[in-house]
Design a protein around this motif. Structure first.
Motif, PDB file in Angstrom:
ATOM      1  N   MET A 107       9.919 -15.908  -1.188  1.00 43.10           N
ATOM      2  CA  MET A 107       9.032 -16.809  -1.925  1.00 43.10           C
ATOM      3  C   MET A 107       7.609 -16.253  -2.006  1.00 43.10           C
ATOM      4  N   SER A 108       7.159 -15.576  -0.938  1.00 42.01           N
ATOM      5  CA  SER A 108       5.850 -14.920  -1.010  1.00 42.01           C
ATOM      6  C   SER A 108       5.860 -13.820  -2.064  1.00 42.01           C
ATOM      7  N   ASP A 109       6.963 -13.070  -2.125  1.00 37.57           N
ATOM      8  CA  ASP A 109       7.065 -12.007  -3.123  1.00 37.57           C
ATOM      9  C   ASP A 109       7.124 -12.572  -4.537  1.00 37.57           C
ATOM     10  N   PHE A 110       7.792 -13.702  -4.710  1.00 34.98           N
ATOM     11  CA  PHE A 110       7.803 -14.348  -6.021  1.00 34.98           C
ATOM     12  C   PHE A 110       6.392 -14.773  -6.431  1.00 34.98           C
ATOM     13  N   LYS A 111       5.603 -15.217  -5.455  1.00 36.00           N
ATOM     14  CA  LYS A 111       4.216 -15.583  -5.753  1.00 36.00           C
ATOM     15  C   LYS A 111       3.429 -14.355  -6.200  1.00 36.00           C
ATOM     16  N   THR A 112       3.622 -13.243  -5.504  1.00 34.22           N
ATOM     17  CA  THR A 112       2.981 -11.997  -5.916  1.00 34.22           C
ATOM     18  C   THR A 112       3.383 -11.652  -7.344  1.00 34.22           C
ATOM     19  N   GLY A 113       4.691 -11.738  -7.621  1.00 37.30           N
ATOM     20  CA  GLY A 113       5.177 -11.419  -8.959  1.00 37.30           C
ATOM     21  C   GLY A 113       4.630 -12.351 -10.019  1.00 37.30           C
ATOM     22  N   ALA A 114       4.489 -13.639  -9.684  1.00 31.64           N
ATOM     23  CA  ALA A 114       3.953 -14.594 -10.646  1.00 31.64           C
ATOM     24  C   ALA A 114       2.508 -14.261 -11.012  1.00 31.64           C
ATOM     25  N   ILE A 115       1.755 -13.727 -10.057  1.00 33.87           N
ATOM     26  CA  ILE A 115       0.348 -13.399 -10.296  1.00 33.87           C
ATOM     27  C   ILE A 115       0.205 -12.145 -11.162  1.00 33.87           C
ATOM     28  N   ILE A 116       1.016 -11.113 -10.879  1.00 35.26           N
ATOM     29  CA  ILE A 116       0.845  -9.848 -11.599  1.00 35.26           C
ATOM     30  C   ILE A 116       1.844  -9.662 -12.742  1.00 35.26           C
ATOM     31  N   GLY A 117       2.789 -10.608 -12.904  1.00 33.60           N
ATOM     32  CA  GLY A 117       3.684 -10.563 -14.049  1.00 33.60           C
ATOM     33  C   GLY A 117       4.981  -9.806 -13.853  1.00 33.60           C
ATOM     34  N   THR A 118       5.483  -9.762 -12.634  1.00 31.70           N
ATOM     35  CA  THR A 118       6.754  -9.082 -12.374  1.00 31.70           C
ATOM     36  C   THR A 118       7.924  -9.995 -12.739  1.00 31.70           C
ATOM     37  N   ASN A 119       8.963  -9.409 -13.320  1.00 32.29           N
ATOM     38  CA  ASN A 119      10.155 -10.151 -13.701  1.00 32.29           C
ATOM     39  C   ASN A 119      10.829 -10.730 -12.457  1.00 32.29           C
ATOM     40  N   PRO A 120      10.978 -12.062 -12.356  1.00 30.24           N
ATOM     41  CA  PRO A 120      11.562 -12.652 -11.142  1.00 30.24           C
ATOM     42  C   PRO A 120      13.007 -12.226 -10.888  1.00 30.24           C
ATOM     43  N   LEU A 159       4.300  10.326  -7.111  1.00 30.67           N
ATOM     44  CA  LEU A 159       5.393  10.725  -8.005  1.00 30.67           C
ATOM     45  C   LEU A 159       5.024  10.539  -9.473  1.00 30.67           C
ATOM     46  N   GLY A 160       3.767  10.163  -9.729  1.00 31.70           N
ATOM     47  CA  GLY A 160       3.309   9.990 -11.096  1.00 31.70           C
ATOM     48  C   GLY A 160       3.629   8.640 -11.707  1.00 31.70           C
ATOM     49  N   ARG A 161       4.012   7.664 -10.898  1.00 32.06           N
ATOM     50  CA  ARG A 161       4.335   6.324 -11.398  1.00 32.06           C
ATOM     51  C   ARG A 161       3.125   5.417 -11.183  1.00 32.06           C
ATOM     52  N   LYS A 162       2.720   4.685 -12.217  1.00 30.66           N
ATOM     53  CA  LYS A 162       1.499   3.899 -12.130  1.00 30.66           C
ATOM     54  C   LYS A 162       1.707   2.405 -12.372  1.00 30.66           C
ATOM     55  N   SER A 163       2.931   1.970 -12.617  1.00 29.71           N
ATOM     56  CA  SER A 163       3.186   0.559 -12.901  1.00 29.71           C
ATOM     57  C   SER A 163       3.056  -0.288 -11.638  1.00 29.71           C
ATOM     58  N   LEU A 164       2.192  -1.316 -11.711  1.00 27.19           N
ATOM     59  CA  LEU A 164       2.048  -2.225 -10.583  1.00 27.19           C
ATOM     60  C   LEU A 164       3.330  -3.021 -10.346  1.00 27.19           C
ATOM     61  N   ASN A 165       4.010  -3.382 -11.413  1.00 23.45           N
ATOM     62  CA  ASN A 165       5.246  -4.150 -11.253  1.00 23.45           C
ATOM     63  C   ASN A 165       6.333  -3.317 -10.594  1.00 23.45           C
ATOM     64  N   GLU A 166       6.414  -2.041 -10.940  1.00 18.71           N
ATOM     65  CA  GLU A 166       7.377  -1.177 -10.272  1.00 18.71           C
ATOM     66  C   GLU A 166       7.029  -1.029  -8.798  1.00 18.71           C
ATOM     67  N   LEU A 204      -2.488  -5.147  -4.762  1.00 16.06           N
ATOM     68  CA  LEU A 204      -1.924  -4.346  -5.841  1.00 16.06           C
ATOM     69  C   LEU A 204      -2.874  -4.285  -7.036  1.00 16.06           C
ATOM     70  N   LEU A 205      -3.542  -5.408  -7.330  1.00 13.43           N
ATOM     71  CA  LEU A 205      -4.429  -5.447  -8.484  1.00 13.43           C
ATOM     72  C   LEU A 205      -5.718  -4.666  -8.260  1.00 13.43           C
ATOM     73  N   ALA A 206      -6.261  -4.775  -7.041  1.00 13.78           N
ATOM     74  CA  ALA A 206      -7.573  -4.197  -6.776  1.00 13.78           C
ATOM     75  C   ALA A 206      -7.521  -2.765  -6.266  1.00 13.78           C
ATOM     76  N   ILE A 231       0.824  -1.196   0.000  1.00  9.41           N
ATOM     77  CA  ILE A 231       0.000   0.000   0.000  1.00  9.41           C
ATOM     78  C   ILE A 231       0.865   1.256   0.000  1.00  9.41           C
ATOM     79  N   THR A 232       1.910   1.244   0.833  1.00  9.82           N
ATOM     80  CA  THR A 232       2.800   2.401   0.920  1.00  9.82           C
ATOM     81  C   THR A 232       3.485   2.661  -0.410  1.00  9.82           C
ATOM     82  N   ALA A 233       3.967   1.615  -1.062  1.00 10.69           N
ATOM     83  CA  ALA A 233       4.631   1.773  -2.358  1.00 10.69           C
ATOM     84  C   ALA A 233       3.693   2.354  -3.391  1.00 10.69           C
ATOM     85  N   LEU A 234       2.450   1.863  -3.406  1.00 10.67           N
ATOM     86  CA  LEU A 234       1.470   2.402  -4.345  1.00 10.67           C
ATOM     87  C   LEU A 234       1.226   3.889  -4.097  1.00 10.67           C
ATOM     88  N   VAL A 235       1.029   4.235  -2.838  1.00  8.55           N
ATOM     89  CA  VAL A 235       0.722   5.628  -2.498  1.00  8.55           C
ATOM     90  C   VAL A 235       1.871   6.552  -2.897  1.00  8.55           C
TER      91      VAL A 235
END
Length: 563
Positions: free
Chosen positions: A395-408, A61-68, A147-149, A52-56
């Motif tokens: 490993m939890s973060d890798f699972k998050t990345g696998a769901i939203i398409g972040t480069n491992p 700063l004008g960045r909208k990428s979920l993967n970032e 992150l998705l919702a 949540i903090t990263a999104l906010v």
């Protein structure tokens, strides 16, 4: 190997803005995690909070990428697991009065060794445990859904940072100005610390954990304090001091038994299956190596060499700086691979990572090999706890990345940045707290309860009630296998009653809050649901008090040095 696509993805997802924001957040989150783990004897997963903090911040700063945003939260949260591994083990050294035998370079070497082993292990097991398994990783999945919702914006930021500010002010008024008392509603019950702890942070822990888990936590507190101490003493079975030894031993046994239950119930039955699956799919994995992004798919020679160097560096730190024998260092490295697999399995199935239990298991192995130096045994437990804590988080973060398409590969790099920075921050904060409050401030019933570290200290120095400890281990294994959260039951028995009572108040607030939310379920919330709002505010409160607590300690140290 399709390296051009990997580089393009990397340029898009791992950017300077996210790295800078992540590093700033890592310093704050790691410092507060050290304080929370020592003060509360627990460390709630920071992943949702950091997501949540990263999104906010990035959207501001004008960045909208979920993967970032995902990589940014990975950098933010990685250091907290290093902090947890240290806080759950090292303070036991201070409890035994051995603090003068430990130097800052040694603590930093412990943190680095555990971090390097954790990073190497997760690079090797990611594909098997994320892509090719059916493990759910509930924390990682929840972070992905957040992150998705989420359409986090101004209102979410106000809730998060506003609650942090209020909790910080409350902490300053209590601990600096003395305007607010630390304890209220205290009662003079022999052997029982009956009171409400005036801590918004502890209430938030109860709120975030909530429900049945806190109910078992509080049930354990009632059993230990009013069943064994008050009831047993009144019946003439033992005196108060003996009862307190039984309670602490029983609580430690239940917590350790719960960790062993995770191994017996959740890990060992599936270990053979994973090994068989690995042999069956090994050829296929080699055939599609070009479809995987290097280090975190099928290993290239360069990747394998880099991981080998990191492993060798960890072993050298264990030998040259920490004083372990070469054989002991090799055993620690080998068992780090075994225990991180166990950790990944546990977190994937339950969201629970009993990192200090894995550290204790390896500690006992090294002790059985003839190592009797108590400080070195603590070092071993800390290295394994850090590696396992980092593995669960990664490993939890890798699972998050696998769901939203972040480069491992980018995720792993983010974890490396955050965890290495977290080594420095966590060691500095622990040294600051030790300098500000002294070794006598750590232990059961003291300023920093350090419950897990106390368990490790007891295993190293001697158990007050061997019978109570043995009963606790057997009961912890049995209860966990029956689906009963014996870890929370043991925590309630072990911790001072005022902490359990305050956490129960937080859970009660959560129950009332949820009931109100259910009545308003038809009302639309423009930015977040009722449940998300509660998590945001509770996370902010937890972070606010812990951060101010660290600042107070740093100011105290600085004042002492200047004085």
């Amino acid at each position: 190997m399709n390296t051009s696509n990997g580089r393009a993805e990397s340029r898009e997802q791992l950017k300077p803005a996210g790295i800078v924001v992540g590093c700033v957040g890592c310093v704050i989150i790691t410092a507060s995690s050290v304080y929370t783990a020592l003060k509360m004897g627990a460390l709630p997963w920071p992943t949702i909070f950091t997501s949540i903090t990263a999104l906010v911040v990035l959207r501001a700063l004008g960045r909208k990428s979920l993967n970032e945003a995902n990589i940014t939260q990975v950098i933010m949260s990685a250091g907290s697991m290093v902090a947890g591994g240290l806080a759950f083990t090292i303070p036991g050294i201070w409890m035994l009065g051995l603090d003068e035998q430990v130097s800052l370079p040694q603590l930093l070497a412990v943190a680095l060794a555990g971090t390097l082993l954790g990073l190497v292990c997760t690079a090797l097991i990611r594909r098997r445990f994320v892509e090719e398994s059916d493990l759910e990783y509930p924390i990682g999945t929840a972070a992905a859904q957040t992150l998705l919702a989420s359409s986090a914006g101004g209102a979410t930021g106000k809730k998060l940072f506003g609650s942090m500010a209020l909790a910080g002010i409350w902490c300053a008024l209590r601990d600096v100005a003395g305007v607010i008392p630390a304890m209220v509603a205290a009662l003079p019950i022999p052997g029982v610390n009956f009171a409400l702890y005036n801590s918004p942070m502890l209430c938030s822990v109860g709120f975030l954990v909530g429900g049945a888990a806190v109910a078992f936590w509080f049930a354990g507190a009632l059993i230990g304090n009013f069943g064994i101490i008050v009831g047993g003493s009144a019946a003439g079975l033992w005196d108060v001091a003996t009862a307190q030894g039984i309670v602490s031993s029983l609580g430690m046994g239940l917590m350790m038994g719960s960790g062993l239950g995770v191994v017996i119930k959740d890990i060992l039955p599936k270990a053979a299956g994973y090994l068989k699956r690995g042999r069956a799919t090994g050829t296929g994995a080699a055939q599609d190596a070009d479809d995987k992004p290097g280090m975190l798919g099928s290993l290239s020679r360069m990747d394998a060499g880099a991981l080998g160097l990191l492993t060798a560096a960890a072993a050298c730190l264990a030998c040259l700086v920490l004083g372990l024998s070469p054989i002991a260092a090799v055993v620690v490295v080998a068992l780090a691979f075994v225990t991180t697999i166990m950790s990944a399995q546990s977190v994937g199935q339950t969201g629970i990572d009993p990192m200090e239990i894995f550290g204790l298991i390896v500690l006992l192995v090294i002790a059985a090999m003839g190592e009797h130096n108590q400080v070195k045994l603590f070092f071993v437990a800390a290295i394994i706890a850090i590696a396992c804590g980092l593995a669960g988080d990664v490993m939890s973060d890798f699972k998050t990345g696998a769901i939203i398409g972040t480069n491992p590969r980018d995720l792993w790099r983010g974890q490396a940045i955050g965890s290495l920075l977290g080594c420095i921050v966590s060691v500095a904060v622990m040294a600051a707290l030790l300098g500000a409050y002294g070794a006598e401030a750590f232990g059961p019933g003291k300023l920093f309860v350090s419950a897990q570290a106390s368990v490790v200290a007891t295993m190293v120095s001697g158990i007050p009630s061997v019978a109570g400890f043995g009963i606790g281990i057997i009961a912890g294994i049995a209860l966990y296998c029956l689906g009963i959260p014996s870890m929370m039951l043991g925590l309630g028995i072990y911790l001072p009653f005022y902490m359990s009572l305050t956490a129960a108040v937080g859970a009660l607030i959560k129950a009332v809050y949820d009931r109100i939310g259910a009545r308003r379920a038809t009302a639309a919330d423009a930015e977040t649901t009722h449940e998300e709002s509660g998590i945001i505010v509770a996370s902010g409160i937890l972070g606010g008090e812990s951060i101010v607590g660290v600042i107070i300690a740093l100011v105290s140290v600085a004042s002492g040095m200047l004085g």
